[in-house]
Design a protein around this motif. Structure first.
Motif, PDB file in Angstrom:
ATOM      1  N   CYS A   1      -0.654   6.456  -4.883  1.00 25.24           N
ATOM      2  CA  CYS A   1      -1.015   6.467  -3.459  1.00 25.24           C
ATOM      3  C   CYS A   1      -2.523   6.321  -3.321  1.00 25.24           C
ATOM      4  O   CYS A   1      -3.279   7.019  -3.985  1.00 25.24           O
ATOM      5  N   HIS A   2      -2.953   5.413  -2.470  1.00 21.64           N
ATOM      6  CA  HIS A   2      -4.398   5.224  -2.308  1.00 21.64           C
ATOM      7  C   HIS A   2      -4.963   6.151  -1.237  1.00 21.64           C
ATOM      8  O   HIS A   2      -6.179   6.309  -1.148  1.00 21.64           O
TER       9      HIS A   2
ATOM     10  N   ARG B   1       0.861  -1.191   0.000  1.00 24.25           N
ATOM     11  CA  ARG B   1       0.000   0.000   0.000  1.00 24.25           C
ATOM     12  C   ARG B   1       0.893   1.235   0.000  1.00 24.25           C
ATOM     13  O   ARG B   1       1.816   1.350   0.813  1.00 24.25           O
TER      14      ARG B   1
ATOM     15  N   ASP C   1       3.544  -1.325   4.476  1.00 30.42           N
ATOM     16  CA  ASP C   1       3.169  -0.147   3.696  1.00 30.42           C
ATOM     17  C   ASP C   1       4.403   0.670   3.343  1.00 30.42           C
ATOM     18  O   ASP C   1       5.496   0.452   3.886  1.00 30.42           O
TER      19      ASP C   1
END
Length: 195
Positions: A29-30, A4, A58
């Motif tokens: 980038c979420h 992530r 992450d």
């Protein structure tokens, strides 16, 4: 499981950078955390929130280090905090990625730079102090009381005046008076002790 990517950016009021958030989103980038502040040394609540949000595995993505940390010591501390949490750090504008096979070199380089800086400052400080002593300069904070005031304070204390009232009269902290009366007074000069 894919890594992530969590974005973090900083915009100052003098130099607003809405493009920074766009660059982080474009990098995949979420989630993006963005601090908006008037100077780079201000508290960073969004960065703190990003650190709480991430989980092991992450990677925090930043645009550049100067917008992530407020200095070398802060960068050192943040890198170690992320490393301890098993979270990576990647910069878009600098060739730095702690998730890469040689990513631990970044942390070691910052550690070594900080140690070199500390040693350099210590050496320069020691040399400066030695030079000042050689010139006859007194080092440290100036005395809070003149010799005359110190003598007066000792005499008043010996006569039974409480330290807080002496301190108030001489406009110093009570602890200064307590320290003074615990110290032996300066030896009399030849002039003072002459018959």
């Amino acid at each position: 499981m894919a890594v992530r990517l969590i974005g973090y950016g900083l915009s100052t009021l003098r130099d607003p950078r809405p493009a920074e958030a766009g660059a982080l989103l474009a990098a995949g980038c979420h989630a993006v955390f963005l601090d908006i502040t008037h100077r780079t040394s201000s508290p960073r609540p969004a960065r703190d929130a990003a650190f709480r949000y991430v989980r092991p595995g992450d990677c925090i993505v930043i645009v550049r280090f100067s917008r992530f940390a407020s200095g070398l010591r802060n960068l050192h501390d943040l890198l170690h905090q992320l490393d301890d949490a098993r979270v990576g750090l990647r910069s878009l504008e600098e060739p730095i990625d702690t998730t890469a096979p040689d990513g631990d070199l970044v942390i070691r380089a910052v550690d070594a730079t900080l140690q070199l800086q500390a040693a350099w400052i210590a050496e320069v400080t020691t040399e400066g102090q030695a030079a000042a002593r050689a010139r006859g300069q007194r080092l440290g904070s100036p005395p809070k009381l003149t010799p005359e005031q110190a003598d007066l304070a000792r005499q008043m204390h010996a006569a039974g005046h409480p330290a807080p009232s002496i301190a108030a009269m001489l406009k110093v902290a009570t602890s200064t008076i307590y320290r003074l009366v615990r110290q032996p007074s300066a030896p009399d000069t030849a002039e003072d002790s002459a018959p």
